[in-house]
Design an enzyme around this catalytic site. Structure first.
Site, PDB file in Angstrom:
ATOM      1  N   ASP A 171       0.711  -1.110   0.076  1.00 48.16           N
ATOM      2  CA  ASP A 171       0.261   0.248   0.026  1.00 48.16           C
ATOM      3  C   ASP A 171       0.735   1.163  -0.030  1.00 48.16           C
ATOM      4  O   ASP A 171       1.932   1.049  -0.775  1.00 48.16           O
ATOM      5  CB  ASP A 171      -0.871  -0.010   1.297  1.00 48.16           C
ATOM      6  CG  ASP A 171      -2.359   0.628   0.981  1.00 48.16           C
ATOM      7  OD1 ASP A 171      -2.329   1.759   0.195  1.00 48.16           O
ATOM      8  OD2 ASP A 171      -3.353   0.231   1.266  1.00 48.16           O
ATOM      9  N   HIS A 200       1.091   1.608  -3.381  1.00 49.83           N
ATOM     10  CA  HIS A 200      -0.087   2.458  -4.063  1.00 49.83           C
ATOM     11  C   HIS A 200       0.607   4.036  -4.105  1.00 49.83           C
ATOM     12  O   HIS A 200       0.346   4.788  -5.044  1.00 49.83           O
ATOM     13  CB  HIS A 200      -1.360   2.655  -3.114  1.00 49.83           C
ATOM     14  CG  HIS A 200      -2.055   1.361  -3.229  1.00 49.83           C
ATOM     15  ND1 HIS A 200      -3.229   0.978  -2.461  1.00 49.83           N
ATOM     16  CD2 HIS A 200      -1.790   0.292  -4.034  1.00 49.83           C
ATOM     17  CE1 HIS A 200      -3.629  -0.311  -2.756  1.00 49.83           C
ATOM     18  NE2 HIS A 200      -2.672  -0.680  -3.608  1.00 49.83           N
TER      19      HIS A 200
END
Length: 285
Positions: free
Chosen positions: A61, A95
């Site tokens: 992430d 991300h």
């Protein structure tokens, strides 16, 4: 001080200091699988005088995410995450390389990112907020300097329509018409990017979306180059409703009071170079 340790295989956020002053995170390594959800690397929340130096982060992430509470704690305690230095870090996969929010109701202020290498993340600088975060949710004084991004899909993203939380897809969060400014309206101040090289971008070089009732105040890009991957594929530049997949979009912006480009080179893009909506002050030197 947290120094010289390796942390791996976290089930969620890996390192999450809260309400800490004079925090130093030095020469640490974080390893979570690139496909593991919500495994952020380092998430300082409402911390002051923070140094993150020499971190080597590979996660599923956000690599580093600066936060300051969600609504109740942020608006009640009003303690921002502020005076942050991030330097000489490898931010890999994930991300976002450096992320602000989305839990930032106490604000995020005075952040300097320098001499970092961002490699194959979805976004480089990612600012995400939304209506409902509160009038104390002020992001201001962000500086990027001497940063290299390699195959980052969208190097620069500001998104004030981030569709998090149970009401994230509601008209209140996603409406692109002006709503009344109230106690739950967030604000974004200034972002400055200097001496930064981005190669292998795919979706967009810059994507800036402010609120119509509270536009982003100012974005300055100086000595910045963005080059697109010739084999780029379309995808989602920002997590907001109604946004179609895009490919090789140079700069798209809406609701930004001022954008100033100084010696900015964007190559390999397709279509119109600057796609601007409600950007009253746009200058290119």
């Amino acid at each position: 001080v947290l120094q010289g340790v390796t942390i791996q295989n976290s089930y969620s956020w890996t390192c999450h200091p809260m309400y800490t002053d004079d925090l130093e995170i030095l020469d640490i390594k974080i390893r979570n699988h690139a496909e593991s959800p919500n495994t952020d690397g380092i998430d300082p929340e409402s911390c002051r005088n923070v140094k993150i130096i020499g971190a080597d982060i590979h996660v599923g992430d956000d690599c580093i995410a600066l936060k300051s509470g969600k609504v109740f704690l942020g608006m009640r305690l009003k303690q921002p995450c502020e005076d942050v230095i991030i330097r000489n870090c490898l931010l890999d996969r994930g991300h976002g390389s450096l992320v602000i929010g989305s839990e930032m109701s106490g604000g995020v202020k005075n952040v300097t990112v320098s001499q970092c290498y961002m490699n194959h993340t979805d976004r480089g600088l990612r600012i995400k907020t939304r209506r409902g975060r509160g009038k104390t949710a002020i992001i201001d004084g962000l500086t990027f300097r001497n940063v290299v991004m390699d195959h980052v899909l969208t190097p620069f993203v500001i998104n004030m329509f981030y569709f998090c939380d149970p009401d994230g897809h509601s008209d209140y969060v996603q409406c692109h018409s002006p709503l009344p400014v109230d106690d739950y309206t967030p604000r974004l101040g200034t972002l400055t990017v200097q001496d930064t090289v981005c190669t292998g971008a795919q979706y967009a070089g810059c994507f800036f979306a402010g609120l119509p009732e509270m536009p982003v105040e100012k974005v300055v890009l100086e000595n910045v180059s963005i080059d697109f991957d010739p084999d780029a594929k379309p995808g989602c530049a920002a997590m907001m409703d109604g946004l179609e997949d895009m490919k090789k979009v140079a700069l798209m912006a809406e609701n930004v009071n001022s954008i100033h480009l100084k010696n900015v080179s964007i190559t390999g893009y397709e279509g119109e170079k600057y796609r601007l909506t409600d950007v009253p002050d746009f200058k290119e030197d």
